[in-house]
Scaffold this motif. Structure first.
Motif, mmCIF file in Angstrom:
data_model
loop_
_atom_site.group_PDB
_atom_site.id
_atom_site.type_symbol
_atom_site.label_atom_id
_atom_site.label_comp_id
_atom_site.label_asym_id
_atom_site.label_seq_id
_atom_site.Cartn_x
_atom_site.Cartn_y
_atom_site.Cartn_z
ATOM 1 N N LEU A 71 0.832 -1.205 0.000
ATOM 2 C CA LEU A 71 0.000 0.000 0.000
ATOM 3 C C LEU A 71 0.866 1.254 0.000
ATOM 4 N N ILE A 72 1.902 1.269 0.829
ATOM 5 C CA ILE A 72 2.807 2.421 0.888
ATOM 6 C C ILE A 72 3.473 2.643 -0.464
ATOM 7 N N LEU A 73 3.914 1.548 -1.095
ATOM 8 C CA LEU A 73 4.581 1.654 -2.392
ATOM 9 C C LEU A 73 3.634 2.222 -3.456
ATOM 10 N N THR A 74 2.391 1.743 -3.477
ATOM 11 C CA THR A 74 1.428 2.228 -4.459
ATOM 12 C C THR A 74 1.114 3.704 -4.247
ATOM 13 N N LEU A 75 0.950 4.108 -2.986
ATOM 14 C CA LEU A 75 0.682 5.512 -2.686
ATOM 15 C C LEU A 75 1.874 6.387 -3.073
ATOM 16 N N PHE A 76 3.085 5.886 -2.816
ATOM 17 C CA PHE A 76 4.287 6.625 -3.200
ATOM 18 C C PHE A 76 4.340 6.806 -4.720
ATOM 19 N N ARG A 77 3.979 5.750 -5.457
ATOM 20 C CA ARG A 77 3.980 5.840 -6.917
ATOM 21 C C ARG A 77 2.981 6.877 -7.401
ATOM 22 N N LEU A 78 1.833 6.954 -6.744
ATOM 23 C CA LEU A 78 0.823 7.940 -7.126
ATOM 24 C C LEU A 78 1.344 9.364 -6.916
ATOM 25 N N VAL A 79 2.008 9.591 -5.784
ATOM 26 C CA VAL A 79 2.579 10.911 -5.508
ATOM 27 C C VAL A 79 3.673 11.232 -6.524
ATOM 28 N N ALA A 80 4.505 10.227 -6.816
ATOM 29 C CA ALA A 80 5.611 10.434 -7.758
ATOM 30 C C ALA A 80 5.099 10.768 -9.155
ATOM 31 N N ILE A 81 4.074 10.057 -9.600
ATOM 32 C CA ILE A 81 3.566 10.319 -10.951
ATOM 33 C C ILE A 81 2.881 11.678 -11.015
ATOM 34 N N GLY A 82 2.277 12.100 -9.892
ATOM 35 C CA GLY A 82 1.712 13.448 -9.844
ATOM 36 C C GLY A 82 2.794 14.500 -10.007
ATOM 37 N N GLY A 83 3.933 14.283 -9.358
ATOM 38 C CA GLY A 83 5.054 15.207 -9.477
ATOM 39 C C GLY A 83 5.630 15.239 -10.878
ATOM 40 N N ILE A 84 5.757 14.056 -11.496
ATOM 41 C CA ILE A 84 6.292 14.002 -12.864
ATOM 42 C C ILE A 84 5.335 14.687 -13.831
ATOM 43 N N ILE A 107 9.073 8.933 -19.330
ATOM 44 C CA ILE A 107 9.144 8.552 -17.913
ATOM 45 C C ILE A 107 7.748 8.558 -17.296
ATOM 46 N N PHE A 108 6.970 9.584 -17.602
ATOM 47 C CA PHE A 108 5.602 9.677 -17.083
ATOM 48 C C PHE A 108 4.754 8.510 -17.572
ATOM 49 N N ALA A 109 4.839 8.214 -18.876
ATOM 50 C CA ALA A 109 4.048 7.127 -19.445
ATOM 51 C C ALA A 109 4.417 5.780 -18.816
ATOM 52 N N GLY A 110 5.720 5.543 -18.642
ATOM 53 C CA GLY A 110 6.151 4.287 -18.034
ATOM 54 C C GLY A 110 5.679 4.147 -16.606
ATOM 55 N N ALA A 111 5.812 5.217 -15.837
ATOM 56 C CA ALA A 111 5.352 5.189 -14.451
ATOM 57 C C ALA A 111 3.842 4.987 -14.384
ATOM 58 N N PHE A 112 3.112 5.646 -15.284
ATOM 59 C CA PHE A 112 1.654 5.518 -15.331
ATOM 60 C C PHE A 112 1.255 4.082 -15.680
ATOM 61 N N GLY A 113 1.977 3.485 -16.634
ATOM 62 C CA GLY A 113 1.671 2.114 -17.030
ATOM 63 C C GLY A 113 1.764 1.140 -15.876
ATOM 64 N N ASN A 114 2.800 1.254 -15.064
ATOM 65 C CA ASN A 114 2.961 0.354 -13.923
ATOM 66 C C ASN A 114 1.979 0.676 -12.793
ATOM 67 N N ILE A 115 1.599 1.945 -12.685
ATOM 68 C CA ILE A 115 0.595 2.333 -11.692
ATOM 69 C C ILE A 115 -0.745 1.664 -11.995
ATOM 70 N N ALA A 188 10.239 2.300 -21.316
ATOM 71 C CA ALA A 188 9.986 3.727 -21.542
ATOM 72 C C ALA A 188 10.697 4.574 -20.489
ATOM 73 N N ILE A 189 10.613 4.138 -19.231
ATOM 74 C CA ILE A 189 11.291 4.878 -18.156
ATOM 75 C C ILE A 189 12.802 4.877 -18.381
ATOM 76 N N SER A 190 13.351 3.706 -18.673
ATOM 77 C CA SER A 190 14.802 3.584 -18.873
ATOM 78 C C SER A 190 15.268 4.418 -20.064
ATOM 79 N N PHE A 191 14.482 4.386 -21.146
ATOM 80 C CA PHE A 191 14.855 5.154 -22.343
ATOM 81 C C PHE A 191 14.784 6.651 -22.063
ATOM 82 N N GLY A 192 13.746 7.072 -21.327
ATOM 83 C CA GLY A 192 13.623 8.480 -20.970
ATOM 84 C C GLY A 192 14.776 8.958 -20.117
ATOM 85 N N VAL A 193 15.132 8.172 -19.112
ATOM 86 C CA VAL A 193 16.263 8.518 -18.245
ATOM 87 C C VAL A 193 17.564 8.521 -19.052
#
Length: 217
Positions: A71-84, A107-115, A188-193
């Motif tokens: 749960l903590i990890l999922t919430l952290f991902r949501l905050v992170a994708i909001g920031g991105i 990076i945003f698309a990759g993070a969103f996909g895993n979310i 996508a995340i790796s390529f963006g970075v």
């Protein structure tokens, strides 16, 4: 670069990512026995990731339960994708260099996909196993909201052999390179970075000059 172009990149990555994940989830058995060999160095190998990068779980680091860690990890991902997402919106409005916008959009698309996996897959799929292929919109889903598992399937065992017997401590054990299994969103995340690292000066050049002008004013 216009906002619509960034949206096309994001939608393209999301469509490909989710299509491949849903297809693999509903057509492949879980684990190595169900792997499909495309080439000797590339296999479709379906596994699921309950944690962060490399399968790490927060519960492996902190004295909390697996469920709380997830749960903590999922919430952290949501905050992170909001920031991105906020960052992407800002650089588009500032007409930042194209390479920066493309990189952040990936990076945003990759993070969103895993979310999407983490949020919803526990609600719409039943469990996968070595003798059962999962069903979409199953009557008995394996989890709940926020407790989905990320689907991985791209495996590149360029070297898949065993250590020679004479190697200390490792002799006879499996030797594999490249070991990680990942998905389109991870790519996508790796390529963006990677773009940001290679074209760092070009990506941030106009932003730095704008900042200097503001400080001078």
């Amino acid at each position: 670069m216009k906002r619509n172009h960034a949206l096309l990149i994001i939608l393209g990555v999301l469509l490909i990512d989710q299509f491949t994940k849903i297809y693999v989830k509903t057509h492949f058995f879980y684990g190595r026995e169900g792997a499909y060999e495309v080439f000797s160095w590339f296999k479709i190998f379906f596994i699921e990731n309950e944690g962060a990068a490399w399968g790490t779980k927060i519960s492996d680091i902190l004295p909390i339960s697996d469920k709380a860690g997830k749960l903590i990890l999922t919430l952290f991902r949501l905050v992170a994708i909001g920031g991105i997402g906020y960052w992407l919106k800002g650089i588009i409005e500032k007409q930042a260099p194209r390479i920066l916008i493309i990189s952040v959009a990936l990076i945003f698309a990759g993070a969103f996909g895993n979310i999407i996996d983490s949020l919803f897959y526990g609600l719409i799929f039943d469990d996968s196993s070595r003798d059962h292929v999962a069903s979409l919109f199953a009557e008995d889903p394996y989890g709940s909201l926020f407790y989905g598992r990320v689907v991985d399937m791209l495996y590149f065992p360029m070297i898949d052999t065993t250590w020679p017997d004479w190697v200390p401590f490792k002799g006879g054990e499996p030797l594999r390179f490249f070991e990680p299994v990942f998905n389109i969103a991870d790519m996508a995340i790796s390529f963006g970075v990677g773009l940001l690292l290679v074209f760092n000066k070009k990506a941030f050049a106009s932003l730095e000059s704008s900042k200097q002008e503001e400080e001078e004013d």
